[in-house]
Design a protein around this motif. Structure first.
Motif, PDB file in Angstrom:
ATOM      1  N   HIS A  31       0.822  -1.218   0.000  1.00 50.72           N
ATOM      2  CA  HIS A  31       0.000   0.000   0.000  1.00 50.72           C
ATOM      3  C   HIS A  31       0.857   1.269   0.000  1.00 50.72           C
ATOM      4  O   HIS A  31       0.418   2.320   0.473  1.00 50.72           O
ATOM      5  CB  HIS A  31      -0.931  -0.006   1.211  1.00 50.72           C
ATOM      6  CG  HIS A  31      -1.842  -1.205   1.265  1.00 50.72           C
ATOM      7  ND1 HIS A  31      -2.847  -1.406   0.336  1.00 50.72           N
ATOM      8  CD2 HIS A  31      -1.883  -2.262   2.104  1.00 50.72           C
ATOM      9  CE1 HIS A  31      -3.476  -2.543   0.614  1.00 50.72           C
ATOM     10  NE2 HIS A  31      -2.909  -3.077   1.682  1.00 50.72           N
ATOM     11  N   GLY A  32       2.048   1.145  -0.543  1.00 52.05           N
ATOM     12  CA  GLY A  32       2.907   2.319  -0.625  1.00 52.05           C
ATOM     13  C   GLY A  32       2.342   3.404  -1.521  1.00 52.05           C
ATOM     14  O   GLY A  32       2.567   4.594  -1.289  1.00 52.05           O
ATOM     15  N   ASP A  33       1.573   3.017  -2.547  1.00 48.74           N
ATOM     16  CA  ASP A  33       0.986   4.010  -3.434  1.00 48.74           C
ATOM     17  C   ASP A  33      -0.042   4.867  -2.706  1.00 48.74           C
ATOM     18  O   ASP A  33      -0.124   6.081  -2.928  1.00 48.74           O
ATOM     19  CB  ASP A  33       0.349   3.323  -4.652  1.00 48.74           C
ATOM     20  CG  ASP A  33      -0.493   2.111  -4.261  1.00 48.74           C
ATOM     21  OD1 ASP A  33      -0.757   1.932  -3.062  1.00 48.74           O
ATOM     22  OD2 ASP A  33      -0.876   1.349  -5.172  1.00 48.74           O
ATOM     23  N   ILE A  34      -0.813   4.260  -1.806  1.00 51.96           N
ATOM     24  CA  ILE A  34      -1.812   5.023  -1.053  1.00 51.96           C
ATOM     25  C   ILE A  34      -1.126   5.956  -0.058  1.00 51.96           C
ATOM     26  O   ILE A  34      -1.542   7.110   0.122  1.00 51.96           O
ATOM     27  CB  ILE A  34      -2.777   4.068  -0.329  1.00 51.96           C
ATOM     28  CG1 ILE A  34      -3.575   3.260  -1.359  1.00 51.96           C
ATOM     29  CG2 ILE A  34      -3.721   4.842   0.586  1.00 51.96           C
ATOM     30  CD1 ILE A  34      -4.551   2.281  -0.754  1.00 51.96           C
ATOM     31  N   PHE A  35      -0.062   5.472   0.589  1.00 54.95           N
ATOM     32  CA  PHE A  35       0.682   6.346   1.501  1.00 54.95           C
ATOM     33  C   PHE A  35       1.284   7.533   0.754  1.00 54.95           C
ATOM     34  O   PHE A  35       1.246   8.668   1.235  1.00 54.95           O
ATOM     35  CB  PHE A  35       1.793   5.554   2.190  1.00 54.95           C
ATOM     36  CG  PHE A  35       2.703   6.406   3.043  1.00 54.95           C
ATOM     37  CD1 PHE A  35       2.306   6.836   4.295  1.00 54.95           C
ATOM     38  CD2 PHE A  35       3.955   6.787   2.574  1.00 54.95           C
ATOM     39  CE1 PHE A  35       3.135   7.634   5.074  1.00 54.95           C
ATOM     40  CE2 PHE A  35       4.789   7.573   3.342  1.00 54.95           C
ATOM     41  CZ  PHE A  35       4.378   8.002   4.601  1.00 54.95           C
ATOM     42  N   LEU A  36       1.818   7.276  -0.439  1.00 56.77           N
ATOM     43  CA  LEU A  36       2.384   8.353  -1.250  1.00 56.77           C
ATOM     44  C   LEU A  36       1.308   9.357  -1.642  1.00 56.77           C
ATOM     45  O   LEU A  36       1.551  10.575  -1.666  1.00 56.77           O
ATOM     46  CB  LEU A  36       3.035   7.768  -2.507  1.00 56.77           C
ATOM     47  CG  LEU A  36       3.910   8.708  -3.341  1.00 56.77           C
ATOM     48  CD1 LEU A  36       5.120   9.160  -2.532  1.00 56.77           C
ATOM     49  CD2 LEU A  36       4.361   8.017  -4.617  1.00 56.77           C
ATOM     50  N   MET A  37       0.107   8.873  -1.915  1.00 56.99           N
ATOM     51  CA  MET A  37      -1.003   9.760  -2.257  1.00 56.99           C
ATOM     52  C   MET A  37      -1.407  10.611  -1.053  1.00 56.99           C
ATOM     53  O   MET A  37      -1.697  11.803  -1.191  1.00 56.99           O
ATOM     54  CB  MET A  37      -2.191   8.927  -2.738  1.00 56.99           C
ATOM     55  CG  MET A  37      -3.355   9.756  -3.248  1.00 56.99           C
ATOM     56  SD  MET A  37      -2.901  10.660  -4.752  1.00 56.99           S
ATOM     57  CE  MET A  37      -4.469  11.452  -5.129  1.00 56.99           C
ATOM     58  N   CYS A  38      -1.425  10.009   0.124  1.00 61.43           N
ATOM     59  CA  CYS A  38      -1.748  10.771   1.341  1.00 61.43           C
ATOM     60  C   CYS A  38      -0.716  11.872   1.582  1.00 61.43           C
ATOM     61  O   CYS A  38      -1.062  13.010   1.918  1.00 61.43           O
ATOM     62  CB  CYS A  38      -1.813   9.832   2.545  1.00 61.43           C
ATOM     63  SG  CYS A  38      -3.203   8.685   2.532  1.00 61.43           S
ATOM     64  N   GLY A  97      -5.981  11.150   0.916  1.00 64.18           N
ATOM     65  CA  GLY A  97      -5.392  10.225  -0.056  1.00 64.18           C
ATOM     66  C   GLY A  97      -5.921   8.811   0.042  1.00 64.18           C
ATOM     67  O   GLY A  97      -5.713   8.008  -0.883  1.00 64.18           O
ATOM     68  N   LEU A  98      -6.606   8.464   1.133  1.00 59.98           N
ATOM     69  CA  LEU A  98      -7.173   7.120   1.261  1.00 59.98           C
ATOM     70  C   LEU A  98      -8.217   6.839   0.188  1.00 59.98           C
ATOM     71  O   LEU A  98      -8.515   5.679  -0.107  1.00 59.98           O
ATOM     72  CB  LEU A  98      -7.803   6.950   2.648  1.00 59.98           C
ATOM     73  CG  LEU A  98      -6.843   7.007   3.845  1.00 59.98           C
ATOM     74  CD1 LEU A  98      -7.622   6.965   5.145  1.00 59.98           C
ATOM     75  CD2 LEU A  98      -5.836   5.870   3.787  1.00 59.98           C
ATOM     76  N   ALA A  99      -8.760   7.895  -0.400  1.00 56.53           N
ATOM     77  CA  ALA A  99      -9.746   7.710  -1.469  1.00 56.53           C
ATOM     78  C   ALA A  99      -9.154   6.980  -2.665  1.00 56.53           C
ATOM     79  O   ALA A  99      -9.889   6.410  -3.481  1.00 56.53           O
ATOM     80  CB  ALA A  99     -10.296   9.068  -1.906  1.00 56.53           C
ATOM     81  N   LEU A 100      -7.847   6.964  -2.771  1.00 56.49           N
ATOM     82  CA  LEU A 100      -7.196   6.277  -3.888  1.00 56.49           C
ATOM     83  C   LEU A 100      -7.484   4.779  -3.872  1.00 56.49           C
ATOM     84  O   LEU A 100      -7.388   4.113  -4.912  1.00 56.49           O
ATOM     85  CB  LEU A 100      -5.686   6.512  -3.834  1.00 56.49           C
ATOM     86  CG  LEU A 100      -4.859   5.977  -5.000  1.00 56.49           C
ATOM     87  CD1 LEU A 100      -5.266   6.659  -6.300  1.00 56.49           C
ATOM     88  CD2 LEU A 100      -3.369   6.161  -4.752  1.00 56.49           C
TER      89      LEU A 100
END
Length: 494
Positions: free
Chosen positions: A214-221, A396-399
């Motif tokens: 879930h690194g992509d979601i963390f990056l989005m946040c 960013g969790l909406a991702l």
């Protein structure tokens, strides 16, 4: 003819381990223990049918000039198609807004002509940009291969060709900065380099944290915290087009954003009357408290926070649909052009589903930004910059609504803009030198990034996802090695 050692190769180039009984499947090499067969299954190089194994392997003849011409035309087609499609939807959206606005009817014809001419110019510029990039890369690649030899130059040829092709970005406009694009391509290059590092025995442990699911979601946040704070506190740090995008989908008037900025920065209110007049123009009668600590009444008037979230989500979804329609329609026409004729309902159905899903992501992202900030402000009974940054982080969790394969693309896109905004903010407060001191640094960054990407394309092709690899192969015309019917293995590194 004979190969070295005890390997025997037939006149047609096949290893003698290829038996008559197995001749019904020409797409497979049957003796995996045979060194010759193993080499024949290796990836193809970026410039010829010869493989990157530095061994003597049969090479198919092909038209080098034809490959250069085809790459230029296909690059132009993709650049013009993508930019032209986006420009078309943008022009249609502006025309619709002008027709609905009575004050704009007098200048509608003049403005419409200007928008169309500008859209055509931008379409041609981006077509020339990508066409020149593709043609330059293939030309340099072929020239170096012809002069230095395919096998001797295989390890560095694509790296140099990608760097030389990078300055083609200047064709989009000598005075047009593309910092966001350059940083985004740099992020893409970093992802590919990290995937190579994960496979490496030397750097595998260092790059292991990059495999986090879930690194992509963390990056989005992380990106959301910077972008949304900049949207309220310092919009000048964002690219003009992206600022316009946020203002449209953030759906809050500038006087409201100014009021939130003043309360977050601890400044005295200067426009409460303007905010009240704005709400009165929408049919809402409200009186704002000059001593307020929480800006909820300023953000959504007399509505409760939960009710505002629901109503905003519905309106945001309607605004998001026109954004993602070209995102799914244009690739369907370009990438899936052949399959569209054979199975149109399947491809169009996936496009409709993808449009609906991505629109839900964008609408949830925008509405949850106001929900999280309201929630945090009410808990702590205050509004300041740290609270604003904390409240926009979980947006960013909406991702997670998006498809897994699209998450990294969106997070990298937003992260590139977050970096640009952060650097601009740091420069404005004196921690970094102004970006104007680095003229056309975007071209340098873009060239370095394309060098890395094209090097990975030639040497470490399996770090690409198959759909991108297929597009690159289609554009650059990479010849396949003998008896290989698909462009290398298409394993996807997550």
């Amino acid at each position: 003819m004979s190969a070295s050692g005890d390997r025997k190769v037939a006149v047609d180039g096949r290893c003698t381990c290829f038996s008559v009984d197995n001749s019904d499947d020409d797409n497979k090499l049957h003796d995996r223990s045979c060194p010759h067969c193993r080499r024949s299954n290796l990836p193809s190089s970026s410039s010829s049918g010869s493989l990157l194994s530095f061994e003597s392997i049969p090479v198919q003849e092909y038209d080098k000039l034809g490959r250069i011409f085809a790459a230029s035309v296909k690059g132009f087609t993709i650049g013009a198609g993508l930019k032209g499609g986006l420009a078309l939807f943008s022009v249609l959206a502006r025309l619709r807004r002008r027709r609905l606005s009575p004050s704009a009817k007098k200048v509608e014809m003049v403005s419409s002509s200007y928008d169309v001419i500008l859209a055509i110019k931008e379409t041609l510029r981006y077509g020339l940009f990508l066409g020149t990039f593709a043609g330059t890369f293939v030309s340099v690649d072929e020239i170096i291969a012809a002069w230095g030899g395919h096998r001797r130059t295989a390890k560095w040829r694509a790296l140099l060709a990608g760097a030389i092709a990078g300055p083609s970005m200047l064709l989009t406009g000598l005075n047009t900065q593309h910092n966001s694009l350059a940083i985004y391509i740099l992020m893409r290059a970093a992802v590919l380099a990290s995937r190579c590092g994960i496979k490496s025995k030397r750097f595998g442990r260092i790059c292991k944290p990059l495999t986090w699911a879930h690194g992509d979601i963390f990056l989005m946040c992380l990106s959301s915290s910077q972008i949304l704070c900049a949207y309220i506190l310092k919009q000048d740090s964002l690219p003009p087009s992206y600022k316009s995008f946020l203002n449209k989908h953030g759906a809050k008037d500038s006087v409201i954003l100014q009021g939130v900025k003043e309360i977050a920065c601890g400044m005295p209110f200067t426009n409460l009357e303007a905010i009240e007049k704005y709400y009165q123009s929408t049919g809402v009668d409200i009186k704002l408290d000059p001593e307020m600590k929480v800006p909820c009444s300023m953000v959504h008037g007399n509505q409760q926070c939960a009710l505002h979230f629901v109503s905003f989500l519905i309106q945001a979804y309607k605004r998001a649909l026109p954004v993602y329609l070209p995102v799914y329609l244009i690739p369907a026409l370009i990438v899936h052009r052949q399959g569209l004729l054979k199975r149109p309902y399947t491809i169009l159905g996936k496009g409709v589903l993808g449009t609906a899903r991505s629109s839900l992501f964008l609408s949830m992202y925008c509405s949850s930004a106001w929900m999280w900030t309201c929630f945090l402000f009410r808990i702590f009974k205050r509004c300041n910059i740290p609270m604003l940054a904390m409240g926009t982080f979980p947006t960013g969790l909406a991702l997670a609504i998006e498809k897994k394969s699209r998450r990294i693309e969106i997070s990298l896109y937003c992260f590139a803009r977050a970096i640009e905004s952060f650097v601009t903010c740091m420069a404005d407060i004196g921690y970094l030198p102004p970006s104007k001191n680095y003229r056309r640094a975007d071209v340098v960054i873009f060239s370095i990034s394309t060098a890395i990407i094209m090097h990975c394309y030639a040497i470490e092709r399996d770090v690409f996802r198959s759909k991108y690899l297929n597009v690159l192969d289609w554009v650059f015309g990479v010849p396949l090695p003998p008896y290989e019917t698909t462009p290398r293995r298409s394993s996807q590194t997550k």
